[in-house]
Structure formats: structure tokens, C-alpha cells
Write an enzyme that holds these catalytic residues in place. Structure first.
Site, PDB file in Angstrom:
ATOM      1  N   ARG A  67      -9.839   0.928   8.149  1.00 23.43           N
ATOM      2  CA  ARG A  67      -9.431  -0.516   8.375  1.00 23.43           C
ATOM      3  C   ARG A  67     -10.520  -1.285   9.088  1.00 23.43           C
ATOM      4  O   ARG A  67     -10.064  -2.619   9.461  1.00 23.43           O
ATOM      5  CB  ARG A  67      -8.136  -0.461   9.312  1.00 23.43           C
ATOM      6  CG  ARG A  67      -6.778  -1.020   8.886  1.00 23.43           C
ATOM      7  CD  ARG A  67      -5.701  -0.751   9.782  1.00 23.43           C
ATOM      8  NE  ARG A  67      -4.467  -1.468   9.366  1.00 23.43           N
ATOM      9  CZ  ARG A  67      -3.407  -0.710   8.846  1.00 23.43           C
ATOM     10  NH1 ARG A  67      -3.407   0.407   8.457  1.00 23.43           N
ATOM     11  NH2 ARG A  67      -2.331  -1.379   8.569  1.00 23.43           N
ATOM     12  N   ARG A  99      10.883  -1.635  11.224  1.00 25.01           N
ATOM     13  CA  ARG A  99       9.836  -1.423  12.168  1.00 25.01           C
ATOM     14  C   ARG A  99       9.505  -2.448  13.481  1.00 25.01           C
ATOM     15  O   ARG A  99       9.600  -3.463  12.925  1.00 25.01           O
ATOM     16  CB  ARG A  99       8.427  -1.385  11.333  1.00 25.01           C
ATOM     17  CG  ARG A  99       8.163   0.000  10.857  1.00 25.01           C
ATOM     18  CD  ARG A  99       7.103   0.141   9.651  1.00 25.01           C
ATOM     19  NE  ARG A  99       5.910  -0.278  10.136  1.00 25.01           N
ATOM     20  CZ  ARG A  99       4.940  -0.261   9.572  1.00 25.01           C
ATOM     21  NH1 ARG A  99       4.629   0.280   8.288  1.00 25.01           N
ATOM     22  NH2 ARG A  99       3.709  -0.846   9.919  1.00 25.01           N
ATOM     23  N   ARG A 111      11.430  -6.428   5.333  1.00 23.48           N
ATOM     24  CA  ARG A 111      11.519  -4.825   5.182  1.00 23.48           C
ATOM     25  C   ARG A 111      12.349  -4.115   6.037  1.00 23.48           C
ATOM     26  O   ARG A 111      12.507  -4.401   7.227  1.00 23.48           O
ATOM     27  CB  ARG A 111       9.845  -4.527   5.328  1.00 23.48           C
ATOM     28  CG  ARG A 111       9.735  -3.107   5.067  1.00 23.48           C
ATOM     29  CD  ARG A 111       7.949  -2.748   4.858  1.00 23.48           C
ATOM     30  NE  ARG A 111       7.314  -2.830   6.019  1.00 23.48           N
ATOM     31  CZ  ARG A 111       6.083  -2.512   5.906  1.00 23.48           C
ATOM     32  NH1 ARG A 111       5.476  -2.440   4.866  1.00 23.48           N
ATOM     33  NH2 ARG A 111       5.379  -2.812   6.929  1.00 23.48           N
ATOM     34  N   LYS A 152       0.868  -1.182   0.101  1.00 22.07           N
ATOM     35  CA  LYS A 152       0.060   0.013   0.034  1.00 22.07           C
ATOM     36  C   LYS A 152       0.940   1.198   0.117  1.00 22.07           C
ATOM     37  O   LYS A 152       0.657   2.153  -0.759  1.00 22.07           O
ATOM     38  CB  LYS A 152      -0.939   0.150   1.319  1.00 22.07           C
ATOM     39  CG  LYS A 152      -1.900  -0.832   1.471  1.00 22.07           C
ATOM     40  CD  LYS A 152      -2.745  -0.987   2.493  1.00 22.07           C
ATOM     41  CE  LYS A 152      -2.240  -1.017   3.708  1.00 22.07           C
ATOM     42  NZ  LYS A 152      -1.923  -2.508   4.190  1.00 22.07           N
ATOM     43  N   ARG A 207      -0.722  -8.970  13.573  1.00 28.80           N
ATOM     44  CA  ARG A 207      -1.157  -8.044  12.538  1.00 28.80           C
ATOM     45  C   ARG A 207      -2.177  -8.602  11.531  1.00 28.80           C
ATOM     46  O   ARG A 207      -3.078  -8.206  11.286  1.00 28.80           O
ATOM     47  CB  ARG A 207      -0.235  -7.276  11.873  1.00 28.80           C
ATOM     48  CG  ARG A 207       0.665  -6.241  12.810  1.00 28.80           C
ATOM     49  CD  ARG A 207       1.840  -5.708  12.143  1.00 28.80           C
ATOM     50  NE  ARG A 207       1.763  -4.823  11.046  1.00 28.80           N
ATOM     51  CZ  ARG A 207       2.478  -4.700  10.400  1.00 28.80           C
ATOM     52  NH1 ARG A 207       3.814  -5.238  10.318  1.00 28.80           N
ATOM     53  NH2 ARG A 207       2.441  -3.788   9.233  1.00 28.80           N
TER      54      ARG A 207
HETATM   55  P1  AMP Z   1       0.578   0.723   8.887  1.00 28.10           P
HETATM   56  O1  AMP Z   1       1.589   1.570   8.538  1.00 28.10           O
HETATM   57  O2  AMP Z   1      -0.672   1.251   7.947  1.00 28.10           O
HETATM   58  O3  AMP Z   1       0.868  -0.885   8.442  1.00 28.10           O
HETATM   59  O4  AMP Z   1      -0.122   0.687  10.188  1.00 28.10           O
HETATM   60  C1  AMP Z   1       0.974   0.307  11.534  1.00 28.10           C
HETATM   61  C2  AMP Z   1      -0.011   0.173  12.633  1.00 28.10           C
HETATM   62  O5  AMP Z   1      -0.531   1.364  12.991  1.00 28.10           O
HETATM   63  C3  AMP Z   1      -1.315  -0.841  12.393  1.00 28.10           C
HETATM   64  O6  AMP Z   1      -0.675  -2.156  12.696  1.00 28.10           O
HETATM   65  C4  AMP Z   1      -2.134  -0.546  13.547  1.00 28.10           C
HETATM   66  O7  AMP Z   1      -1.554  -0.695  14.956  1.00 28.10           O
HETATM   67  C5  AMP Z   1      -2.039   1.159  13.217  1.00 28.10           C
HETATM   68  N1  AMP Z   1      -3.065   1.636  12.577  1.00 28.10           N
HETATM   69  C6  AMP Z   1      -2.629   2.269  11.118  1.00 28.10           C
HETATM   70  N2  AMP Z   1      -3.744   2.674  10.407  1.00 28.10           N
HETATM   71  C7  AMP Z   1      -4.984   2.225  11.542  1.00 28.10           C
HETATM   72  C8  AMP Z   1      -6.467   2.187  11.420  1.00 28.10           C
HETATM   73  N3  AMP Z   1      -7.007   2.840  10.454  1.00 28.10           N
HETATM   74  N4  AMP Z   1      -6.890   1.649  12.459  1.00 28.10           N
HETATM   75  C9  AMP Z   1      -6.471   1.084  13.309  1.00 28.10           C
HETATM   76  N5  AMP Z   1      -5.058   1.168  13.651  1.00 28.10           N
HETATM   77  C10 AMP Z   1      -4.316   1.487  12.636  1.00 28.10           C
END
Ligand code: AMP
Length: 224
Positions: free
Chosen positions: A87, A159, A126, A13, A170
Site C-alpha cells: 500500500r 466495519r 457495505r 479488491k 482512508r
Molecule cells: P482493507 O481491509 O484492505 O481495506 O484494510 C483495512 C485497514 O487495514 C486499512 O485502512 C489500514 O489501516 C490497514 N491496512 C491493511 N493493509 C495495509 C497495508 N498494506 N499497509 C498499511 N495498513 C494496512
């Protein structure tokens, strides 16, 4: 145009959002990046989110929705790609209410499909700059010098939530809470599914086709 890009963690993404911004002039809104920035800033919001993120769990809907609403209020009418938001179905419903309040409209939702075995390899390998701007992979897209960003020369990090023990949490959160969004956007007649398995360029070709489709659909609807 407002576009939603969703899919499992590691589907690409972020990479696709960057390509959409670079080539098609969109603005990237990543809730993951916003939350990580809040943690770095040690803000109240960051403190609330940190523990959930470190454990691979979703941050509660109301925190994320509030953050997105504030962000949307500041936008100047440019095209937006949402990466990692919504999400959950309640977040998608809240987004619809925000759109109504701010007189905005969803252009379309693109689902990036990637099989589980590839997700795990992608996430575990990553590496990225601390701000998340430049992303590498130890196997698929390694930097020239191990552990160092080709562009900025800064040391790459992994990360916290890309460590293998957090990845499974996740993936569980994804299948329980995010996967149902596919049916949700299908029911809204605005879903395009794209395979995220190819190279970034191959996937981007398909994603841009989907965006053109949504643009034409929007024009037709306006003229109907
Ligand atoms: P990402 O960078 O999109 O992979 O997001 C990393 C982490 O941020 C996720 O595993 C969640 O803990 C949190 N997160 C990001 N976006 C959301 C969302 N829309 N709703 C809830 N948690 C989120």
C-alpha cells in the site's frame, strides 16, 4: 503466479480476490483481513494495529511487511493474490527484497480504478459477516433479510472504518501513500489498469484478461 491487486478502498479488491480464488485457484492474502484477525485474537500485532485502523490510517510499514514475510514463508508455492498489499512504495520495495530472499517473482499488478463518489457510496453501504467472508451492500447487493447473511444466517456488521467519518481519512491515506504505486509498477513494466465500475462479473472478466496477459508474458520471458 503472484498477483497484486490494488486500488482505492472500496474498489472491489476483496470481491475480485474472492473470484480469482474461486475460479482461478489462487490463495487470497489480504493484509486487512490478517490485521482484523490479529485484532480479534487480541495478539500483540493486533494491539499495535488497532488504533491506526480505527482512525483510517495505514498501519506502519514494518508491522505489515513482517506479517507478510511470515505468511509468504509458510506458502507452498501456490498462486497468490495480494489484496491491499503493498500500500506504499516502501512496502513495494520491501516486497521485492522478500521475493529475492525467497526466490519468488511478481507475476503482475492490477490497478482497480473507481471514481471517488462511487467509493464513498460503496464503503458507506457495505455490510459483511464478522469474518469478512460474505460482503453485501445495502443498495447494490442487499441480503434477502435486512442485516442477515444469506449463506450463514449470522448478523451482518459494518466495519468500524466504513463509517463516514473514517472514510475520508482512508481516502486521504490512499491518495498520499497508495496512488504512487501506479507509477511504481508502471516503471517495473508490470501494470494493468482495469475499471472497477461495472458489476463484479464484468470487472472479473477484465481482471482475468489481465491475468492471462501476465501468464503469457511470464512464459515468453522464461523462454527468452
Ligand atoms: P482493507 O481491509 O484492505 O481495506 O484494510 C483495512 C485497514 O487495514 C486499512 O485502512 C489500514 O489501516 C490497514 N491496512 C491493511 N493493509 C495495509 C497495508 N498494506 N499497509 C498499511 N495498513 C494496512
Amino acid at each position: 503466479m503472484i498477483l497484486i491487486l490494488f486500488g482505492p478502498p472500496g474498489a472491489g479488491k476483496g470481491t475480485q480476490s474472492n473470484l480469482i480464488c474461486d475460479h482461478l485457484g489462487f490463495t487470497h492474502v489480504s493484509t486487512g483481513d490478517l490485521l482484523r484477525a490479529a485484532i480479534t485474537d487480541k495478539s500483540e500485532l493486533g494491539k499495535e494495529a488497532q488504533d491506526f485502523m480505527n482512525r483510517g490510517m495505514l498501519v506502519p510499514d514494518e508491522i505489515v511487511v513482517r506479517m507478510v514475510e511470515e505468511k509468504l514463508k509458510l506458502m507452498d508455492g501456490s498462486s497468490i493474490v495480494f489484496d491491499g498489499f503493498p500500500r506504499t512504495v516502501p512496502q513495494a520495495l520491501s516486497l521485492e527484497s522478500i521475493f529475492e530472499k525467497l526466490d519468488l517473482h511478481l507475476g503482475g499488478a492490477v490497478f482497480l480504478e473507481v471514481p471517488n463518489h462511487l467509493i464513498i457510496r460503496r464503503l458507506a453501504g457495505r455490510r459483511q459477516t464478522p469474518d469478512g467472508k460474505y460482503v453485501y451492500h445495502i443498495e447494490f447487493n442487499p441480503p434477502k433479510k435486512v442485516g442477515i447473511c444469506d449463506v450463514t444466517g449470522v448478523e451482518l456488521i459494518q466495519r468500524t472504518d466504513d463509517h463516514e467519518d473514517v472514510i475520508s481519512a482512508r481516502l486521504e491515506a490512499y491518495s498520499k501513500s497508495t496512488a504512487p504505486l501506479k507509477e511504481f509498477y508502471k516503471s517495473r513494466n508490470c501494470l494493468k489498469e482495469v475499471s472497477g465500475e461495472g458489476s463484479a462479473e464484468e470487472v472479473f472478466y477484465e481482471v482475468s484478461q489481465a491475468i492471462s496477459f501476465f501468464k503469457n508474458l511470464g512464459k515468453k520471458n522464461r523462454h527468452a
